[in-house]
Design an enzyme around this catalytic site. Structure first.
Site, PDB file in Angstrom:
ATOM      1  N   SER A  61       0.861  -1.141  -0.047  1.00 35.61           N
ATOM      2  CA  SER A  61      -0.002   0.216  -0.017  1.00 35.61           C
ATOM      3  C   SER A  61       0.851   1.217  -0.060  1.00 35.61           C
ATOM      4  O   SER A  61       0.436   2.249  -0.608  1.00 35.61           O
ATOM      5  CB  SER A  61      -1.115   0.103   1.133  1.00 35.61           C
ATOM      6  OG  SER A  61      -0.381   0.426   2.579  1.00 35.61           O
ATOM      7  N   GLU A 106       1.624   7.045   7.104  1.00 35.21           N
ATOM      8  CA  GLU A 106       2.547   6.624   5.986  1.00 35.21           C
ATOM      9  C   GLU A 106       2.286   6.832   4.823  1.00 35.21           C
ATOM     10  O   GLU A 106       3.355   7.582   4.107  1.00 35.21           O
ATOM     11  CB  GLU A 106       2.702   5.129   6.457  1.00 35.21           C
ATOM     12  CG  GLU A 106       3.188   4.702   7.802  1.00 35.21           C
ATOM     13  CD  GLU A 106       3.434   3.168   7.524  1.00 35.21           C
ATOM     14  OE1 GLU A 106       3.806   2.693   6.667  1.00 35.21           O
ATOM     15  OE2 GLU A 106       3.062   2.574   8.643  1.00 35.21           O
ATOM     16  N   HIS A 115       9.300   3.016   8.579  1.00 32.83           N
ATOM     17  CA  HIS A 115       9.405   2.019   9.540  1.00 32.83           C
ATOM     18  C   HIS A 115       8.127   2.456  10.472  1.00 32.83           C
ATOM     19  O   HIS A 115       8.025   3.789  10.887  1.00 32.83           O
ATOM     20  CB  HIS A 115      10.661   2.183  10.498  1.00 32.83           C
ATOM     21  CG  HIS A 115      10.689   1.196  11.607  1.00 32.83           C
ATOM     22  ND1 HIS A 115      10.887  -0.144  11.615  1.00 32.83           N
ATOM     23  CD2 HIS A 115      10.431   1.534  12.877  1.00 32.83           C
ATOM     24  CE1 HIS A 115      10.652  -0.705  12.802  1.00 32.83           C
ATOM     25  NE2 HIS A 115      10.432   0.307  13.485  1.00 32.83           N
ATOM     26  N   THR A 145      20.981   2.877   6.580  1.00 36.20           N
ATOM     27  CA  THR A 145      22.495   2.676   6.863  1.00 36.20           C
ATOM     28  C   THR A 145      22.470   1.001   7.295  1.00 36.20           C
ATOM     29  O   THR A 145      21.585   0.383   7.430  1.00 36.20           O
ATOM     30  CB  THR A 145      22.839   3.590   8.083  1.00 36.20           C
ATOM     31  OG1 THR A 145      22.278   3.300   9.255  1.00 36.20           O
ATOM     32  CG2 THR A 145      22.717   4.811   7.532  1.00 36.20           C
TER      33      THR A 145
HETATM   34  C1  GAR Z   1       4.127  -0.586   6.562  1.00 29.06           C
HETATM   35  O1  GAR Z   1       3.318  -0.488   8.002  1.00 29.06           O
HETATM   36  C2  GAR Z   1       5.615  -0.284   7.003  1.00 29.06           C
HETATM   37  O2  GAR Z   1       5.748   0.907   7.905  1.00 29.06           O
HETATM   38  C3  GAR Z   1       6.204  -1.784   7.529  1.00 29.06           C
HETATM   39  O3  GAR Z   1       5.263  -2.628   6.755  1.00 29.06           O
HETATM   40  C4  GAR Z   1       4.299  -2.020   6.513  1.00 29.06           C
HETATM   41  C5  GAR Z   1       4.110  -2.503   4.920  1.00 29.06           C
HETATM   42  O4  GAR Z   1       2.756  -2.203   4.432  1.00 29.06           O
HETATM   43  N1  GAR Z   1       7.363  -1.559   7.368  1.00 29.06           N
HETATM   44  C6  GAR Z   1       8.167  -2.371   8.311  1.00 29.06           C
HETATM   45  O5  GAR Z   1       7.695  -2.816   9.281  1.00 29.06           O
HETATM   46  C7  GAR Z   1       9.803  -2.110   7.957  1.00 29.06           C
HETATM   47  N2  GAR Z   1      10.479  -2.784   9.271  1.00 29.06           N
HETATM   48  P1  GAR Z   1       2.296  -1.817   2.858  1.00 29.06           P
HETATM   49  O6  GAR Z   1       2.886  -3.399   2.359  1.00 29.06           O
HETATM   50  O7  GAR Z   1       0.873  -1.971   2.773  1.00 29.06           O
HETATM   51  O8  GAR Z   1       3.124  -0.878   2.268  1.00 29.06           O
END
Ligand code: GAR
Length: 207
Positions: free
Chosen positions: A13, A171, A106, A138
């Site tokens: 997403s 996000e 994140h 990093t």
């Molecule tokens: C999101 O909430 C992102 O912040 C998290 O995974 C989800 C992906 O959602 N990322 C992490 O946890 C990275 N460590 P999406 O596939 O719907 O974009």
């Protein structure tokens, strides 16, 4: 025009939010995954974006997978690599190769709650707010210079899913804005800080 490669592991997403933002001078050249079944791959393919998957289970080591992924990514000559829900710990070689041209989203207010299960851990700690962080990648997990953070409340009866949904909406605003800021050359890394050259352009949520 800046070439952008987006890495996903699942739903995608956040990747969709970048594509749908139609960012000026941003060319989404590929959406890649470590998971051949990632739902976001089909979404991108339907929109005519190049997609590919390298299943990490097919590789003998983390190093071998990252090397193969780097070759795949570099075929698209990216100016920026966006980790948009890419659920892999990256090797130092990968992080060094894309230094200052790889960003991650994140789901916590870093430096709190690196790693997994961030929202449940925030609830368990009694936090009154949760959020998300966009940062340069990093070698140290979830530790690079912070580009943007968004904050949401944690309400009394919230489950981790409630918090995740509230954070995800933020996000979807912050990540396209961060990509746009990178593409326009507005981001300058100074030590652990990112200075935005055009502060007036920042939205209220980009604290
Ligand atoms: C999101 O909430 C992102 O912040 C998290 O995974 C989800 C992906 O959602 N990322 C992490 O946890 C990275 N460590 P999406 O596939 O719907 O974009």
């Amino acid at each position: 025009m800046k070439n952008i490669v987006i890495l996903i592991s699942g739903r995608g997403s956040n990747m969709q939010s970048i594509v749908n933002a139609n960012i000026p001078n941003a060319n989404i050249v590929a959406v890649l995954s470590n998971n051949p079944d990632a739902a976001g791959l089909a979404w991108a393919t339907e929109r005519g974006i190049a997609t590919a998957a390298l299943n990490h289970k097919d590789f003998a080591s983390r190093e071998a997978f990252d090397q193969a992924m780097m070759l795949l990514i570099d075929a698209y000559e990216p100016d920026l690599v966006v980790l948009a829900g890419f659920m892999r710990i990256l090797t130092p070689a990968f992080c060094q190769h894309y230094a200052e041209r790889c960003i991650n989203i994140h789901p916590s207010l870093l430096p709190s709650f690196t790693g997994l299960h961030t929202h449940q851990r925030a609830i368990d700690e009694g936090c009154r707010v949760a959020g998300c962080t966009i940062h340069f990648v990093t070698e140290v997990l979830d530790n690079g210079a912070i580009i943007a953070q968004g904050v949401v409340p944690i309400l009394d009866n919230d489950t981790a899913d409630d918090v995740a949904a509230r954070v995800l909406a933020v996000e979807h605003q912050l990540l396209p804005q961060a990509v746009a800021d990178f593409v326009s050359g507005s981001l300058k890394i100074v030590g652990k800080r990112v200075i935005k050259r055009h502060q007036a352009d920042s939205s209220a949520q980009m604290l």
